[in-house]
Design a protein around this motif. Structure first.
Motif, short mmCIF file in Angstrom:
data_model
loop_
_atom_site.label_atom_id
_atom_site.label_comp_id
_atom_site.label_asym_id
_atom_site.label_seq_id
_atom_site.Cartn_x
_atom_site.Cartn_y
_atom_site.Cartn_z
N ASN A 52 32.38 42.97 -7.82
CA ASN A 52 33.38 41.92 -7.61
C ASN A 52 32.75 40.76 -6.64
OD1 ASN A 52 35.16 43.34 -9.26
ND2 ASN A 52 35.97 44.82 -7.68
N ILE A 53 31.95 41.25 -5.68
CA ILE A 53 31.74 40.24 -4.53
C ILE A 53 30.05 40.23 -4.52
CG2 ILE A 53 31.59 39.64 -2.06
CD1 ILE A 53 34.10 40.82 -2.05
N THR A 54 29.68 39.25 -4.81
CA THR A 54 27.97 38.76 -4.86
C THR A 54 27.62 37.75 -3.53
OG1 THR A 54 27.82 38.90 -7.10
CG2 THR A 54 26.20 37.88 -5.90
N PHE A 55 27.01 38.43 -2.48
CA PHE A 55 26.43 37.54 -1.55
C PHE A 55 25.20 37.06 -1.88
CE2 PHE A 55 29.05 41.15 0.30
CZ PHE A 55 29.93 40.39 0.81
N LYS A 56 25.10 35.65 -1.51
CA LYS A 56 23.70 34.96 -1.48
C LYS A 56 23.11 34.09 -0.25
CE LYS A 56 24.76 33.81 -6.53
NZ LYS A 56 24.63 32.64 -7.34
N ILE A 57 22.08 34.17 0.13
CA ILE A 57 21.86 33.57 1.40
C ILE A 57 20.95 32.31 0.96
CG2 ILE A 57 20.80 34.00 3.68
CD1 ILE A 57 23.28 35.83 2.93
N VAL A 58 21.05 31.31 1.42
CA VAL A 58 20.30 30.15 1.17
C VAL A 58 19.85 29.47 2.64
CG1 VAL A 58 20.91 29.76 -1.10
CG2 VAL A 58 21.93 28.60 0.59
N ASN A 59 18.94 29.00 2.70
CA ASN A 59 18.36 28.45 3.83
C ASN A 59 18.17 26.96 3.80
OD1 ASN A 59 17.49 30.70 5.65
ND2 ASN A 59 15.94 30.95 3.99
N PHE A 60 19.08 26.22 4.96
CA PHE A 60 18.96 24.87 5.18
C PHE A 60 18.12 24.27 6.49
CE2 PHE A 60 20.59 20.80 6.50
CZ PHE A 60 20.43 19.86 5.35
N TYR A 61 16.96 23.81 6.22
CA TYR A 61 16.23 23.34 7.73
C TYR A 61 16.52 22.03 7.86
CZ TYR A 61 13.94 27.66 6.27
OH TYR A 61 13.66 28.90 5.87
N GLY A 62 16.37 21.83 9.35
CA GLY A 62 16.87 20.28 9.81
C GLY A 62 18.03 20.25 10.55
N GLU A 63 18.41 19.16 11.00
CA GLU A 63 19.46 18.71 11.58
C GLU A 63 20.95 18.95 10.89
OE1 GLU A 63 19.22 14.75 13.03
OE2 GLU A 63 17.49 14.81 14.13
N PHE A 64 21.81 19.24 11.56
CA PHE A 64 23.21 19.59 10.93
C PHE A 64 23.55 18.26 10.34
CE2 PHE A 64 27.76 19.66 11.15
CZ PHE A 64 27.80 20.97 10.62
N ASN A 65 24.07 18.65 9.02
CA ASN A 65 24.40 17.46 8.21
C ASN A 65 25.42 18.30 7.19
OD1 ASN A 65 25.10 15.87 5.83
ND2 ASN A 65 23.38 14.63 6.36
N TYR A 66 26.55 18.32 7.67
CA TYR A 66 27.65 19.46 6.91
C TYR A 66 27.75 18.82 5.32
CZ TYR A 66 32.04 21.17 5.55
OH TYR A 66 33.26 21.93 5.20
N SER A 67 27.57 17.47 5.04
CA SER A 67 27.64 17.24 3.73
C SER A 67 26.37 17.76 3.05
CB SER A 67 27.70 15.69 3.65
OG SER A 67 29.01 15.12 3.95
N ALA A 68 25.17 17.42 3.59
CA ALA A 68 23.87 17.88 2.85
C ALA A 68 23.85 19.23 2.79
CB ALA A 68 22.76 17.37 3.71
N ILE A 69 24.55 20.27 3.63
CA ILE A 69 24.62 21.65 3.76
C ILE A 69 25.21 22.21 2.54
CG2 ILE A 69 25.47 23.60 4.83
CD1 ILE A 69 24.31 22.36 7.47
N ASN A 70 26.32 21.60 2.52
CA ASN A 70 27.16 21.85 1.30
C ASN A 70 26.83 21.59 -0.09
OD1 ASN A 70 30.05 23.47 2.08
ND2 ASN A 70 29.61 21.69 3.65
N ASN A 71 26.39 20.28 -0.15
CA ASN A 71 25.46 19.88 -1.46
C ASN A 71 24.42 20.92 -1.77
OD1 ASN A 71 27.32 17.77 -1.49
ND2 ASN A 71 25.90 16.14 -0.81
N HIS A 72 23.79 21.40 -0.72
CA HIS A 72 22.50 22.16 -1.00
C HIS A 72 23.10 23.63 -1.54
CE1 HIS A 72 18.92 24.03 -0.59
NE2 HIS A 72 19.40 25.23 0.39
#
Length: 220
Positions: A52-72
């Motif tokens: 029922n629940i799948t966990f996925k971990i993805v990495n985002f490197y660099g400065e904090f950019n809320y929009s870019a993080i969620n697009n990633h």
């Protein structure tokens, strides 16, 4: 996330404890965490995926950019309904997910938001209204959790200018049509307002649902 495992653990536990009727994929974006306890927790979490629940971990490197993080993060999405969810939230309402989906999947609906409450039971978010503070701001901020608000607005599901990205539900189709959040013009603030207004531009309505409540900033 960036470290702060206790926040993440509390958020994830609240999802699991309040949801029995839906399948979830929970995508956690690790934005340059440095603490070993964080990496240990994330490594163990991926192994706890179930039917029922799948966990996925993805990495985002660099400065904090809320929009870019969620697009990633969206690149890893397979579901029909997307929920942006901050790690400092704790869900209080049982079986909230089916209600969110029932609104988000309607043809005429753009973004769906909920009531966010501070630990002292004052309201943080009950929808965003254009013009407050000269741009846009939270409706009824710092009213009591059980207050009725102007014309009982705090208690009715209603159309609203925008909802906060701290908890924002939207159809996958709408996200794709809008091209996600604007990471160039709104890297940190007002990306949620911009997204909701662009949804309005498609002829869609943004909705505030007071029946679904979450504690916000639970450790601050």
């Amino acid at each position: 996330i960036r470290d702060k495992v206790e926040l993440l653990r509390s958020c994830l536990n609240s999802i699991i404890e309040t949801t029995t009727e839906c399948n979830f994929e929970i995508i956690i974006v690790n934005n340059s965490s440095v603490e070993q306890s964080t990496h240990n927790f994330l490594n163990n979490l991926e192994r706890k995926s179930s039917k029922n629940i799948t966990f996925k971990i993805v990495n985002f490197y660099g400065e904090f950019n809320y929009s870019a993080i969620n697009n990633h993060a969206f690149k890893n999405v397979t579901g029909d309904v997307i929920i942006l969810l901050n790690n400092d939230l704790k869900i209080l309402t049982k079986n909230w997910a089916s209600l969110i989906a029932s609104y988000a999947l309607r043809r005429e609906i753009g973004c769906v938001g909920v009531k966010l409450i501070y630990p002292d039971n004052k309201i943080q978010h009950a929808g965003i209204i254009l013009g407050i503070y000269g741009s846009a701001g939270y409706s009824h901020k710092n009213f009591g959790r059980n207050d009725s608000g102007h014309s009982n607005r705090l208690n009715y599901s209603q159309n609203i200018s925008a909802v906060t990205g701290a908890f924002l539900a939207v159809k996958r189709k709408v996200w794709e049509e809008l091209g996600g959040l604007d990471e160039n013009n709104f890297p940190v603030n007002y990306n949620d307002v911009d997204f909701c207004l662009r949804a309005n531009g498609l002829g869609l309505k943004n909705i505030y649902l007071p029946l679904i409540q979450l504690y916000s900033k639970i450790h601050s």
